[in-house]
Design a protein around this motif. Structure first.
Motif, PDB file in Angstrom:
ATOM      1  N   LEU A 189      33.178  31.489  36.576  1.00 12.34           N
ATOM      2  CA  LEU A 189      32.453  31.453  37.844  1.00 12.34           C
ATOM      3  C   LEU A 189      33.223  31.960  38.982  1.00 12.34           C
ATOM      4  N   GLY A 190      34.335  31.365  39.168  1.00 12.59           N
ATOM      5  CA  GLY A 190      35.063  31.647  40.250  1.00 12.59           C
ATOM      6  C   GLY A 190      35.439  33.339  40.084  1.00 12.59           C
ATOM      7  N   ASP A 191      36.044  33.553  38.985  1.00 18.51           N
ATOM      8  CA  ASP A 191      36.404  35.090  38.560  1.00 18.51           C
ATOM      9  C   ASP A 191      35.282  36.289  38.881  1.00 18.51           C
ATOM     10  N   TYR A 192      33.939  35.351  38.589  1.00 20.35           N
ATOM     11  CA  TYR A 192      32.699  36.424  38.691  1.00 20.35           C
ATOM     12  C   TYR A 192      32.353  36.608  40.235  1.00 20.35           C
ATOM     13  N   THR A 193      32.593  35.278  40.927  1.00 16.36           N
ATOM     14  CA  THR A 193      32.123  35.309  42.344  1.00 16.36           C
ATOM     15  C   THR A 193      33.151  36.365  43.245  1.00 16.36           C
ATOM     16  N   ASP A 194      34.379  36.386  42.678  1.00 13.68           N
ATOM     17  CA  ASP A 194      35.117  37.391  43.208  1.00 13.68           C
ATOM     18  C   ASP A 194      35.053  38.857  42.912  1.00 13.68           C
TER      19      ASP A 194
ATOM     20  N   ARG B  44      43.775  36.049  43.130  1.00 15.13           N
ATOM     21  CA  ARG B  44      42.910  36.760  42.167  1.00 15.13           C
ATOM     22  C   ARG B  44      41.675  37.633  43.006  1.00 15.13           C
ATOM     23  N   LEU B  45      41.328  37.002  44.142  1.00 17.79           N
ATOM     24  CA  LEU B  45      40.326  37.635  45.055  1.00 17.79           C
ATOM     25  C   LEU B  45      40.900  38.904  45.445  1.00 17.79           C
ATOM     26  N   GLN B  46      42.299  38.941  45.844  1.00 17.68           N
ATOM     27  CA  GLN B  46      42.828  40.021  46.362  1.00 17.68           C
ATOM     28  C   GLN B  46      43.009  41.204  45.144  1.00 17.68           C
ATOM     29  N   GLU B  47      43.218  40.760  44.000  1.00 14.66           N
ATOM     30  CA  GLU B  47      43.262  41.710  42.720  1.00 14.66           C
ATOM     31  C   GLU B  47      41.918  42.272  42.557  1.00 14.66           C
ATOM     32  N   SER B  48      40.850  41.536  42.595  1.00 11.67           N
ATOM     33  CA  SER B  48      39.608  42.061  42.496  1.00 11.67           C
ATOM     34  C   SER B  48      39.204  43.101  43.402  1.00 11.67           C
ATOM     35  N   ILE B  49      39.547  42.760  44.774  1.00 11.19           N
ATOM     36  CA  ILE B  49      39.351  43.844  45.752  1.00 11.19           C
ATOM     37  C   ILE B  49      39.945  45.190  45.522  1.00 11.19           C
ATOM     38  N   LYS B  50      41.321  45.004  44.999  1.00 10.95           N
ATOM     39  CA  LYS B  50      42.427  46.151  44.725  1.00 10.95           C
ATOM     40  C   LYS B  50      41.789  46.980  43.685  1.00 10.95           C
ATOM     41  N   LEU B  51      41.175  46.467  42.489  1.00 14.10           N
ATOM     42  CA  LEU B  51      40.846  47.132  41.525  1.00 14.10           C
ATOM     43  C   LEU B  51      39.482  47.663  41.680  1.00 14.10           C
ATOM     44  N   LYS B  52      38.730  47.100  42.473  1.00 17.57           N
ATOM     45  CA  LYS B  52      37.144  47.700  42.911  1.00 17.57           C
ATOM     46  C   LYS B  52      37.598  48.918  43.930  1.00 17.57           C
ATOM     47  N   ALA B  53      38.430  48.888  44.537  1.00 18.53           N
ATOM     48  CA  ALA B  53      38.633  49.880  45.795  1.00 18.53           C
ATOM     49  C   ALA B  53      39.392  50.814  45.045  1.00 18.53           C
ATOM     50  N   ALA B  54      40.062  50.809  44.137  1.00 18.14           N
ATOM     51  CA  ALA B  54      40.804  51.757  43.233  1.00 18.14           C
ATOM     52  C   ALA B  54      39.957  52.843  42.685  1.00 18.14           C
ATOM     53  N   GLU B  55      38.696  52.252  42.270  1.00 16.04           N
ATOM     54  CA  GLU B  55      37.920  53.184  41.811  1.00 16.04           C
ATOM     55  C   GLU B  55      37.200  54.173  42.406  1.00 16.04           C
ATOM     56  N   LEU B  56      37.335  54.199  44.070  1.00 13.76           N
ATOM     57  CA  LEU B  56      36.913  55.101  44.768  1.00 13.76           C
ATOM     58  C   LEU B  56      38.184  55.592  45.760  1.00 13.76           C
TER      59      LEU B  56
END
Length: 671
Positions: A550-555, A623-635
């Protein structure tokens, strides 16, 4: 993700998707037995044996261990044993996993060691009172401050040409990469110089001066600057705050000493329960020699028992993709060609596996013709064959699920991204070819490598057919700052750097919207799990309480929304707070506060620190930082890091973080 591609695994362009594999029960049983009775025991044996080798002390000093050392050790261990009958891929996977585990352990050991040495140097040589610095320099405070100002100006002036030169070389490097072949060596040297110089800060320069100079007055002036955060203060020094800083630094050093001393070596998974049984037997039938041995027995008794074997890593070239008579996508693996598996995924994932199949078919088809394709442009980079935890009773290969985790490069999903990767790899291959051709005394291995590089260049001239997609381009003056907080989690501020005007704020409630209830649910779940763990620990039972995702999904929801906001405002980058040693620094600071608040009462101090730690450890900000970095890399939105000041409101912290990241970009050319 394959450990053989460890460098690639750090790339923000990699994504991992998973699916279950369907096959007959007999094949599942054979795979389970192979992984639990051969592969995992080999890895456990390797993990135990590495630290027993004479070279290990040298490895601790260098902080490195090579796969060659692990392979040699593995060959010695499996000689004349049943483990030698494993396929080469399984053995290579075991070597790579062991190398990665010990490389991480050694890196952490070296990091703590350097931190301890750096803090000791700061405490002994830098963190002195103004009175001590004046007395040591044999001057007055006014002269010391004046000299410190001169040194600060010199340091700033020394950094300016490095920043300008680095920017020019970066631009030159960009043009050289598209230039002639005879400029490749110059391009390489430029990159090396950029990497060496671009990471320098004023503090780094000041430390270099302090360590190299022999002049006592200069040393004291530099110490004054570093102590005051590279500023000249006209205020009278607060001795109580200085004492508090010293105490905090002493606490940090003691914590690091304890962490270095108590850092346990990797033991491997206890899938047979042998360690648990031995610890239980020791507690029942033996008397511990000291408190440390007793604590070790309790740790082994309370540790989570893993019932699943280690995964097996494969490269894209180790997998064969095909479709069966029912048009279902199937695979088999190098070394297990007799074991055939069907891909079981939902409709949203099917196009990924269809792409993997199409790439494989195109690659094998062209491999038989004249226009051969390069394997480095295949979308799929590596996979893991892994058992996932199941529920119920019965045979383990029927209870647990066999899954395939596939890591692919998002850049290779489109024609534009593929062309960019092709250019990068062509430049690298050209560089290697030119270096080899300039060497007149090539041995047999070097000549073979030269031929491979020439073949790679030839293959890179051809490319896969892929769909086109417009590239996102943001405005360089728009930065999205994201501040972190133990309660509010994340707050966003969109800042126009030119005008220093805030274009918009978003709280965590606004970011999550209708999904905000997930955050509350996750926190209630954490409280429940903590109580269950405390109950298990009180009974001396293993704490095998699983955590949900759930925490990973929220991130991921937060990351998606933050990137959407960045896209809406056409931001060029997202600024995140630096997390390096944040928890350690906070914990040391709160330890000092606890000692001040409850002098002499150790129990009250421990309770105070424990409650504070519980709050700051409630969420994985990394983990939250990694999620943001991965999503930002798409654009292709860049990520920059700034300093988050824990004062004022959360919105102001996010705003100041964006400004801090921009200032760091100016001072260190984008660091």
């Amino acid at each position: 993700m394959s450990r053989n591609n460890k460098k690639d695994s750090k790339s923000s362009s990699l994504r991992t998707i998973r699916c279950h594999l369907d096959t007959s029960e007999d094949i599942l049983r054979k795979v389970w037995e192979e992984m639990t009775q051969k592969n995992t025991p080999l890895i456990v044996q390797l993990l135990k044996s590495v630290s027993e080798q004479p070279k290990f002390e040298a490895n601790k000093e260098t902080g490195r261990i090579s796969k060659t050392e692990i392979t040699e050790l593995r060959n010695f261990l499996i000689k004349d044993s049943d483990l030698d009958k494993q396929s080469g891929r399984l053995r290579s996977s075991a070597d790579a996993l062991t190398t990665e585990i010990y490389s991480s352990w050694l890196t952490l050991y070296q990091k703590r060691k350097r931190q301890k040495e750096g803090k000791e140097y700061f405490l002994m040589n830098i963190l002195k009172s103004d009175f001590e610095l004046v007395e040591e320099s044999n001057s007055d405070l006014h002269i010391l401050r004046s000299k410190a100002q001169d040194i600060l100006t010199q340091a700033e002036e020394a950094l300016k040409p490095i920043i300008i030169d680095t920017a020019n070389k970066t631009e030159e490097n960009s043009s050289l990469s598209r230039g002639r072949k005879n400029n490749i060596n110059q391009n390489s040297n430029t990159k090396q110089n950029v990497n060496e110089d671009s990471s320098k800060t004023i503090t780094d320069v000041l430390y270099e001066i302090h360590k190299k100079t022999q002049d006592i007055g200069t040393k004291c002036a530099v110490a004054y600057l570093i102590k005051n955060y590279n500023k000249i203060s006209d205020l009278e020094e607060d001795i109580e705050k200085l004492k508090e800083r010293r105490t905090q630094k002493e606490v940090e050093i003691k914590r690091l000493e304890k962490q270095i001393r108590d850092n346990r070596l990797p033991n491997g998974r206890d899938i047979t329960g042998e360690i648990y049984i031995k610890a239980l037997d020791n507690l029942i039938n033996q008397v511990p020699q000291n408190n440390e041995e007793y604590a070790n027995w309790i740790d082994n008794l309370s540790r989570k028992i893993s019932l699943l074997p280690y995964p097996i890593d494969y490269l894209y070239s180790d997998i064969t993709w095909y479709t069966n008579e029912e048009e279902q996508i199937c695979v088999y693996f190098n070394g297990w060609s007799k074991y055939r598996f069907k891909i079981c995924c939902n409709k949203r994932q099917r196009h990924f596996f269809k792409r993997f199949l199409d790439d494989y078919e195109a690659f094998t088809k062209h491999d038989k013709g004249e226009e051969k394709l390069s394997g480095s442009l295949i979308t799929l980079r590596c996979v893991q064959l892994i058992w996932e935890q199941g529920e119920g009773k019965g045979k383990p290969w029927k209870v647990h699920k066999l899954a395939l985790h596939c890591s692919y490069d998002t850049r290779l999903w489109t024609a534009e991204g593929t062309e960019k990767v092709r250019e990068e790899k062509t430049d690298k291959a050209q560089k290697r070819v030119i270096e080899a051709e300039n060497n007149e005394n090539l041995d047999k291995n070097q000549q073979t490598q030269l031929n491979k590089n020439k073949s790679s260049l030839s293959r890179l001239n051809n490319s896969f057919t892929r769909p086109s997609k417009l590239v996102y381009r943001g405005q360089s003056n728009i930065i999205v700052g994201v501040s972190f907080h133990p309660v509010e989690l994340a707050t966003v501020a969109v800042v126009d750097i030119n005008t220093k005007k805030v274009l918009g704020y978003k709280t965590v409630k606004e970011l999550l919207g209708d999904n905000f209830y997930l955050l509350s649910r996750r926190r209630r779940q954490q409280v429940h799990l903590r109580k269950e763990r405390e109950k298990a620990q009180a009974k001396g039972s293993p704490c095998n309480i699983g955590e949900s995702e759930l925490g990973d999904y929220t991130d991921r929801l937060l990351a998606k929304r933050i990137v959407e906001i960045a896209k809406y405002y056409q931001a060029s980058c997202i600024a995140l707070p630096r997390l390096k040693d944040t928890r350690e620094i906070r914990t040391s600071a709160i330890q000092v506060k606890a000692e001040t608040k409850f002098p002499g009462n150790v129990n009250a101090q421990n309770l105070y620190v424990k409650e504070y730690n519980r709050q700051i450890h409630n969420w994985s900000y990394g983990r939250l930082q990694e999620s943001i970095k991965l999503k930002a890399a798409e654009l292709k939105i860049s990520i920059e890091f700034g300093i988050q000041l824990y004062s004022d409101t959360l919105q102001e912290q996010a705003r100041d973080l964006a400004l801090s990241a921009y200032q760091c970009r100016i001072n260190t050319n984008g660091r």
